[in-house]
Design a protein around this motif. Structure first.
Motif, PDB file in Angstrom:
ATOM      1  N   ILE A  88      11.733  76.568   3.580  1.00 45.61           N
ATOM      2  CA  ILE A  88      12.140  75.227   4.003  1.00 45.61           C
ATOM      3  C   ILE A  88      13.661  75.107   3.996  1.00 45.61           C
ATOM      4  N   PHE A  89      14.308  75.686   2.979  1.00 47.88           N
ATOM      5  CA  PHE A  89      15.762  75.646   2.866  1.00 47.88           C
ATOM      6  C   PHE A  89      16.316  77.062   2.865  1.00 47.88           C
ATOM      7  N   PRO A  90      16.397  77.707   4.041  1.00 47.82           N
ATOM      8  CA  PRO A  90      16.919  79.072   4.060  1.00 47.82           C
ATOM      9  C   PRO A  90      18.392  79.138   3.672  1.00 47.82           C
ATOM     10  N   HIS A  91      19.108  78.048   3.895  1.00 51.82           N
ATOM     11  CA  HIS A  91      20.529  77.966   3.549  1.00 51.82           C
ATOM     12  C   HIS A  91      20.773  76.630   2.853  1.00 51.82           C
ATOM     13  N   PRO A  92      20.547  76.576   1.550  1.00 55.23           N
ATOM     14  CA  PRO A  92      20.625  75.297   0.837  1.00 55.23           C
ATOM     15  C   PRO A  92      22.004  74.632   0.902  1.00 55.23           C
ATOM     16  N   LEU A  93      23.079  75.415   0.865  1.00 54.81           N
ATOM     17  CA  LEU A  93      24.413  74.815   0.949  1.00 54.81           C
ATOM     18  C   LEU A  93      24.649  74.169   2.307  1.00 54.81           C
ATOM     19  N   LEU A  94      24.185  74.828   3.363  1.00 54.68           N
ATOM     20  CA  LEU A  94      24.310  74.255   4.704  1.00 54.68           C
ATOM     21  C   LEU A  94      23.491  72.974   4.808  1.00 54.68           C
ATOM     22  N   ALA A  95      22.280  72.983   4.253  1.00 57.32           N
ATOM     23  CA  ALA A  95      21.436  71.782   4.283  1.00 57.32           C
ATOM     24  C   ALA A  95      22.097  70.635   3.524  1.00 57.32           C
ATOM     25  N   ALA A  96      22.652  70.932   2.358  1.00 56.36           N
ATOM     26  CA  ALA A  96      23.332  69.886   1.580  1.00 56.36           C
ATOM     27  C   ALA A  96      24.542  69.348   2.332  1.00 56.36           C
ATOM     28  N   ALA A  97      25.290  70.240   2.960  1.00 52.15           N
ATOM     29  CA  ALA A  97      26.464  69.810   3.722  1.00 52.15           C
ATOM     30  C   ALA A  97      26.057  68.926   4.900  1.00 52.15           C
ATOM     31  N   LEU A  98      24.992  69.302   5.601  1.00 54.08           N
ATOM     32  CA  LEU A  98      24.517  68.485   6.728  1.00 54.08           C
ATOM     33  C   LEU A  98      24.037  67.117   6.251  1.00 54.08           C
ATOM     34  N   PHE A  99      23.362  67.083   5.114  1.00 56.43           N
ATOM     35  CA  PHE A  99      22.876  65.818   4.557  1.00 56.43           C
ATOM     36  C   PHE A  99      24.054  64.880   4.255  1.00 56.43           C
ATOM     37  N   VAL A 100      25.042  65.407   3.547  1.00 55.82           N
ATOM     38  CA  VAL A 100      26.216  64.599   3.187  1.00 55.82           C
ATOM     39  C   VAL A 100      27.006  64.206   4.434  1.00 55.82           C
ATOM     40  N   LEU A 101      27.167  65.132   5.362  1.00 56.61           N
ATOM     41  CA  LEU A 101      27.898  64.835   6.596  1.00 56.61           C
ATOM     42  C   LEU A 101      27.218  63.722   7.386  1.00 56.61           C
ATOM     43  N   TRP A 102      25.903  63.752   7.449  1.00 58.02           N
ATOM     44  CA  TRP A 102      25.169  62.693   8.164  1.00 58.02           C
ATOM     45  C   TRP A 102      25.426  61.330   7.520  1.00 58.02           C
ATOM     46  N   LEU A 103      25.389  61.305   6.188  1.00 61.66           N
ATOM     47  CA  LEU A 103      25.641  60.041   5.487  1.00 61.66           C
ATOM     48  C   LEU A 103      27.075  59.556   5.706  1.00 61.66           C
ATOM     49  N   LEU A 104      28.020  60.474   5.716  1.00 58.64           N
ATOM     50  CA  LEU A 104      29.412  60.088   5.946  1.00 58.64           C
ATOM     51  C   LEU A 104      29.628  59.583   7.374  1.00 58.64           C
ATOM     52  N   LEU A 105      28.995  60.239   8.331  1.00 60.27           N
ATOM     53  CA  LEU A 105      29.167  59.829   9.728  1.00 60.27           C
ATOM     54  C   LEU A 105      28.535  58.470  10.012  1.00 60.27           C
ATOM     55  N   THR A 106      27.398  58.212   9.405  1.00 58.63           N
ATOM     56  CA  THR A 106      26.722  56.935   9.654  1.00 58.63           C
ATOM     57  C   THR A 106      27.238  55.821   8.749  1.00 58.63           C
ATOM     58  N   GLN A 107      27.930  56.198   7.684  1.00 59.68           N
ATOM     59  CA  GLN A 107      28.487  55.241   6.724  1.00 59.68           C
ATOM     60  C   GLN A 107      27.425  54.273   6.200  1.00 59.68           C
ATOM     61  N   SER A 108      26.277  54.850   5.863  1.00 56.12           N
ATOM     62  CA  SER A 108      25.178  54.044   5.358  1.00 56.12           C
ATOM     63  C   SER A 108      24.324  54.895   4.428  1.00 56.12           C
ATOM     64  N   VAL A 109      23.662  54.228   3.490  1.00 59.62           N
ATOM     65  CA  VAL A 109      22.701  54.910   2.619  1.00 59.62           C
ATOM     66  C   VAL A 109      21.370  54.176   2.626  1.00 59.62           C
ATOM     67  N   GLY A 110      21.073  53.525   3.747  1.00 52.21           N
ATOM     68  CA  GLY A 110      19.794  52.846   3.884  1.00 52.21           C
ATOM     69  C   GLY A 110      18.657  53.841   3.947  1.00 52.21           C
ATOM     70  N   PRO A 111      17.407  53.371   3.764  1.00 55.45           N
ATOM     71  CA  PRO A 111      16.251  54.272   3.768  1.00 55.45           C
ATOM     72  C   PRO A 111      16.112  55.071   5.067  1.00 55.45           C
ATOM     73  N   ALA A 112      16.324  54.427   6.203  1.00 58.78           N
ATOM     74  CA  ALA A 112      16.198  55.133   7.482  1.00 58.78           C
ATOM     75  C   ALA A 112      17.280  56.198   7.620  1.00 58.78           C
ATOM     76  N   THR A 113      18.480  55.889   7.173  1.00 59.52           N
ATOM     77  CA  THR A 113      19.585  56.852   7.245  1.00 59.52           C
ATOM     78  C   THR A 113      19.326  58.031   6.326  1.00 59.52           C
ATOM     79  N   LEU A 114      18.828  57.766   5.115  1.00 59.60           N
ATOM     80  CA  LEU A 114      18.505  58.849   4.186  1.00 59.60           C
ATOM     81  C   LEU A 114      17.401  59.746   4.744  1.00 59.60           C
TER      82      LEU A 114
END
Length: 162
Positions: free
Chosen positions: A4-30
């Motif tokens: 599921i997570f072949p590259h955990p650091l990349l997955a974590a970076a994408l997760f954080v980047l998505w939150l930063l780009l959307t500037q939200s931590v709502g349920p749909a954004t998460l």
């Protein structure tokens, strides 16, 4: 878990980047950030080159320093040319650079180095990886440029990756 997570650091970076780009931590954004973090690395796995095997980590630091200094000098040189000369007086040209480097990861790093340095742009790589076509903003001395690239970038990359 590795499937599921072949590259955990990349997955974590994408997760954080998505939150930063959307500037939200709502349920749909998460939820969307989690989908991007899981799907992104899985869908792009076939685009990654061979696994990296770095042999000389000390050379990596030296190469980073060289690239940083060269990028700063190239910034100044390119800015000076743009501000003091007319475009038709700047000898831009394509330069063919013979390569001894064959490792796909090393070639990717060389591509990043040439693209991050102002005044040069990676144009084409021969199918057999023996020749690089580089566009050079100031091509007054192509032979010196070829010698610099081979000495300053290709040789250290060969030490690191091959």
């Amino acid at each position: 878990m590795r499937r599921i997570f072949p590259h955990p650091l990349l997955a974590a970076a994408l997760f954080v980047l998505w939150l930063l780009l959307t500037q939200s931590v709502g349920p749909a954004t998460l939820l969307m950030a989690a989908v991007v973090a899981v799907a992104g690395p899985l869908l792009t796995a076939s685009l990654r080159p061979a696994p990296v095997r770095m042999r000389r980590p000390g050379v990596v630091l030296k190469l980073l320093g060289t690239v940083f200094v060269d990028a700063m000098q190239s910034n100044l040189h390119t800015a000076r040319l743009l501000l003091t000369r007319r475009a038709r007086d700047i000898p831009s040209d394509f330069v063919h650079i013979p390569l001894d480097l064959r490792d796909p990861n090393a070639l990717a790093v060389l591509a990043m180095i040439t693209c991050v340095t102002p005044g040069t742009a990676w144009a084409e790589l021969a199918l057999d990886r023996s020749m690089l076509l580089l566009h050079v903003f100031d091509a007054r001395d192509p032979e010196a440029l070829i010698a610099d690239i081979k000495q300053r970038y290709e040789r250290p990359l060969m030490e690191i990756f091959e």
